[in-house]
Design a protein around this motif. Structure first.
Motif, PDB file in Angstrom:
ATOM      1  N   ARG A 279       0.818  -1.208   0.000  1.00 31.46           N
ATOM      2  CA  ARG A 279       0.000   0.000   0.000  1.00 31.46           C
ATOM      3  C   ARG A 279       0.855   1.262   0.000  1.00 31.46           C
ATOM      4  NH1 ARG A 279      -3.825  -2.869   3.377  1.00 31.46           N
ATOM      5  NH2 ARG A 279      -2.744  -2.175   5.249  1.00 31.46           N
ATOM      6  N   SER A 280       2.052   1.165   0.616  1.00 29.34           N
ATOM      7  CA  SER A 280       2.876   2.363   0.771  1.00 29.34           C
ATOM      8  C   SER A 280       3.617   2.732  -0.502  1.00 29.34           C
ATOM      9  CB  SER A 280       3.882   2.164   1.909  1.00 29.34           C
ATOM     10  OG  SER A 280       4.785   1.137   1.598  1.00 29.34           O
ATOM     11  N   TRP A 281       3.939   1.730  -1.369  1.00 28.79           N
ATOM     12  CA  TRP A 281       4.530   2.105  -2.639  1.00 28.79           C
ATOM     13  C   TRP A 281       3.523   1.851  -3.734  1.00 28.79           C
ATOM     14  CZ3 TRP A 281       5.196  -1.480  -6.502  1.00 28.79           C
ATOM     15  CH2 TRP A 281       5.164  -2.829  -6.133  1.00 28.79           C
TER      16      TRP A 281
ATOM     17  N   ALA B 158      10.095  -5.743 -14.213  1.00 23.64           N
ATOM     18  CA  ALA B 158      10.667  -4.393 -14.256  1.00 23.64           C
ATOM     19  C   ALA B 158      11.098  -3.948 -12.861  1.00 23.64           C
ATOM     20  CB  ALA B 158       9.641  -3.420 -14.837  1.00 23.64           C
ATOM     21  N   LEU B 159      10.309  -4.286 -11.844  1.00 28.22           N
ATOM     22  CA  LEU B 159      10.676  -3.948 -10.471  1.00 28.22           C
ATOM     23  C   LEU B 159      11.947  -4.678 -10.056  1.00 28.22           C
ATOM     24  CD1 LEU B 159       7.150  -3.973  -8.784  1.00 28.22           C
ATOM     25  CD2 LEU B 159       8.580  -1.966  -9.262  1.00 28.22           C
ATOM     26  N   HIS B 160      12.079  -5.936 -10.495  1.00 30.37           N
ATOM     27  CA  HIS B 160      13.278  -6.700 -10.169  1.00 30.37           C
ATOM     28  C   HIS B 160      14.500  -6.097 -10.859  1.00 30.37           C
ATOM     29  CE1 HIS B 160      15.964 -10.391 -10.422  1.00 30.37           C
ATOM     30  NE2 HIS B 160      15.800 -10.180  -9.128  1.00 30.37           N
TER      31      HIS B 160
ATOM     32  N   ASN C  37      22.889   7.418 -10.624  1.00 29.23           N
ATOM     33  CA  ASN C  37      22.621   7.510  -9.193  1.00 29.23           C
ATOM     34  C   ASN C  37      21.119   7.687  -9.003  1.00 29.23           C
ATOM     35  OD1 ASN C  37      21.979  10.486  -9.023  1.00 29.23           O
ATOM     36  ND2 ASN C  37      24.108  10.608  -9.748  1.00 29.23           N
ATOM     37  N   LEU C  38      20.644   7.236  -7.866  1.00 29.79           N
ATOM     38  CA  LEU C  38      19.213   7.233  -7.592  1.00 29.79           C
ATOM     39  C   LEU C  38      18.693   8.642  -7.343  1.00 29.79           C
ATOM     40  CD1 LEU C  38      19.049   4.136  -5.232  1.00 29.79           C
ATOM     41  CD2 LEU C  38      17.881   4.313  -7.432  1.00 29.79           C
ATOM     42  N   THR C  39      17.492   8.878  -7.831  1.00 27.70           N
ATOM     43  CA  THR C  39      16.796  10.110  -7.480  1.00 27.70           C
ATOM     44  C   THR C  39      16.220   9.967  -6.076  1.00 27.70           C
ATOM     45  OG1 THR C  39      14.685   9.336  -8.337  1.00 27.70           O
ATOM     46  CG2 THR C  39      16.157  10.423  -9.909  1.00 27.70           C
ATOM     47  N   ALA C  40      15.640  11.046  -5.564  1.00 32.34           N
ATOM     48  CA  ALA C  40      15.031  10.987  -4.235  1.00 32.34           C
ATOM     49  C   ALA C  40      13.911   9.949  -4.212  1.00 32.34           C
ATOM     50  CB  ALA C  40      14.494  12.377  -3.851  1.00 32.34           C
ATOM     51  N   GLN C  41      13.102   9.890  -5.306  1.00 35.14           N
ATOM     52  CA  GLN C  41      12.014   8.889  -5.362  1.00 35.14           C
ATOM     53  C   GLN C  41      12.594   7.479  -5.441  1.00 35.14           C
ATOM     54  OE1 GLN C  41      12.214  11.655  -7.198  1.00 35.14           O
ATOM     55  NE2 GLN C  41      10.175  12.569  -7.601  1.00 35.14           N
TER      56      GLN C  41
ATOM     57  N   ARG D 212      11.696  -0.457   0.056  1.00 41.50           N
ATOM     58  CA  ARG D 212      10.382  -1.098   0.075  1.00 41.50           C
ATOM     59  C   ARG D 212      10.311  -2.222  -0.951  1.00 41.50           C
ATOM     60  NH1 ARG D 212       6.619   4.354   0.972  1.00 41.50           N
ATOM     61  NH2 ARG D 212       7.983   5.244   2.572  1.00 41.50           N
ATOM     62  N   ILE D 213      10.935  -1.988  -2.097  1.00 40.64           N
ATOM     63  CA  ILE D 213      10.994  -3.056  -3.105  1.00 40.64           C
ATOM     64  C   ILE D 213      11.822  -4.228  -2.581  1.00 40.64           C
ATOM     65  CG2 ILE D 213      11.759  -3.651  -5.442  1.00 40.64           C
ATOM     66  CD1 ILE D 213       9.297  -1.905  -5.382  1.00 40.64           C
ATOM     67  N   GLU D 214      12.922  -3.909  -1.873  1.00 40.87           N
ATOM     68  CA  GLU D 214      13.743  -4.972  -1.277  1.00 40.87           C
ATOM     69  C   GLU D 214      12.912  -5.807  -0.304  1.00 40.87           C
ATOM     70  OE1 GLU D 214      18.337  -3.440  -1.088  1.00 40.87           O
ATOM     71  OE2 GLU D 214      16.902  -2.498   0.273  1.00 40.87           O
ATOM     72  N   GLN D 215      12.074  -5.155   0.513  1.00 36.18           N
ATOM     73  CA  GLN D 215      11.218  -5.881   1.452  1.00 36.18           C
ATOM     74  C   GLN D 215      10.265  -6.805   0.721  1.00 36.18           C
ATOM     75  OE1 GLN D 215       9.626  -2.523   3.861  1.00 36.18           O
ATOM     76  NE2 GLN D 215      10.172  -3.801   5.609  1.00 36.18           N
ATOM     77  N   VAL D 216       9.652  -6.306  -0.333  1.00 35.89           N
ATOM     78  CA  VAL D 216       8.680  -7.098  -1.081  1.00 35.89           C
ATOM     79  C   VAL D 216       9.332  -8.352  -1.660  1.00 35.89           C
ATOM     80  CG1 VAL D 216       7.230  -7.135  -3.144  1.00 35.89           C
ATOM     81  CG2 VAL D 216       7.151  -5.179  -1.607  1.00 35.89           C
ATOM     82  N   PHE D 217      10.489  -8.193  -2.308  1.00 35.84           N
ATOM     83  CA  PHE D 217      11.143  -9.355  -2.909  1.00 35.84           C
ATOM     84  C   PHE D 217      11.668 -10.321  -1.848  1.00 35.84           C
ATOM     85  CE2 PHE D 217      10.992  -6.946  -6.827  1.00 35.84           C
ATOM     86  CZ  PHE D 217      10.829  -7.946  -7.788  1.00 35.84           C
ATOM     87  N   SER D 218      12.079  -9.791  -0.708  1.00 37.31           N
ATOM     88  CA  SER D 218      12.509 -10.664   0.387  1.00 37.31           C
ATOM     89  C   SER D 218      11.358 -11.512   0.893  1.00 37.31           C
ATOM     90  CB  SER D 218      13.085  -9.826   1.526  1.00 37.31           C
ATOM     91  OG  SER D 218      13.442 -10.645   2.625  1.00 37.31           O
TER      92      SER D 218
END
Length: 322
Positions: free
Chosen positions: A21-23, A36-38, A87-91, A98-104
């Protein structure tokens, strides 16, 4: 599943729900493709399209297209493209953990589904193996999802504080101090022998036992003595019999035609049906001892173990009725 495991599992499900819900909680907006998320996750860890392509075993162009497509789907950029790399943007930095949590969580869920069920560890005295082993073999045919590993011992009890078993069968006049106790059946002594033995030497009267070798399941003669007392019979050859360490061994020797053993009627149903043993006399004498299925004090019974207990209880009830 233990209570603490259930709590942890539920907590992780709640966490996953919050993460989802948060992302990307965008009204009426379709979730982006999982591949694509992976790709984003791998690229964000190395901040390099070339190394990400090598890790994913795809081309650098495919990585770039997936990231661009994901950014278009989200409506914001995830990486700043620079001459020296990414390099990553702020977003992007906000989305990454959060993506790391989901895949974990997905990986953990797949591991749990793929994992083989843990075998239930059961301890039992050798004397009940004659009854228990055939039933556990039948159980494994009916419930391969609940494997059981049996450890037999000459001991008649269990100490769950020092022994790592899920449950045990104990034997004695009292089951001991356990929270969960299920009575299986009482010990009932009766003479048993090979079907061929009476043909070579009759066994129609109690006095005929004088002409046979008596097989004792213990180093003393208490079981034969108890049965003969109930039968109101006296034999002169009781002390001349053979002594064994277990009742199961004495009955096995008896099935080979080497004498008459004092056995337990509750344990020999299969032997009688298969013709390995016969009962020359109908008298069965209860000793006051019984077999009990026990579980560690203070612990709840997991569902697979409860299923096994219920099934064994039905099997034991059939023998008690018989």
């Amino acid at each position: 599943m233990k209570r603490r495991d259930r709590i942890d599992h539920n907590a992780k499900n709640v966490m996953l729900s919050h993460v989802l819900r948060s992302w990307l909680i965008l009204p009426m907006k379709r979730l982006p493709p999982l591949p694509a998320l992976h790709t984003f996750l791998i690229t964000a860890k190395c901040c390099n399209f070339t190394r990400a392509a090598e890790a994913l075993h795809i081309t650098q162009g495919a990585v770039s297209r997936q990231i661009s497509g994901l950014e278009a789907h989200l409506g914001y950029r995830l990486f700043n493209r620079q001459a020296r790399g990414l390099n990553l943007t702020a977003q992007g930095r906000e989305l990454l953990p959060r993506i790391e949590q989901v895949f974990s969580l997905i990986e953990e869920a797949l591991d749990q589904v793929d994992a083989k069920p843990r075998a239930l560890q059961i301890k039992a005295p050798t004397c009940i193996s004659r009854w228990l082993l055939p039933r556990l073999m039948q159980w494994q045919k009916e419930r391969p999802d609940v494997p059981v590993r049996l450890t037999t011992t000459s001991a008649h009890t269990v100490d769950f504080r020092r022994e790592d078993f899920d449950a045990a069968v104990v034997f004695g006049a009292h089951p001991g101090d356990f929270t969960h106790v299920q009575h299986l059946f009482d010990e009932q002594l009766t003479p048993v022998c090979s079907p061929s033995l009476p043909f070579s030497n009759p066994l129609s009267r109690l006095a005929d036992l004088e002409r046979h070798m008596l097989l004792h399941p213990t180093l003393d003669e208490r079981d034969w003595t108890l049965w003969l007392k109930a039968a109101r019979a006296k034999l002169s050859n009781v002390e001349q019999g053979q002594h064994f360490d277990t009742m199961d061994l004495a009955m096995t020797v008896a099935s080979q035609g080497s004498g008459v053993a004092i056995g337990d009627w509750s344990l020999i149903g299969e032997d009688l049906s298969a013709g390995r043993l016969v009962m020359p006399f109908e008298l069965r004498v209860r000793t006051g001892a019984a077999y009990y299925f026990v579980h560690p004090r203070g612990a709840s019974i997991p569902s697979p173990l409860q299923d096994l207990l219920d099934w064994l209880s039905l099997q034991a009830a059939e023998r008690r009725i018989g």
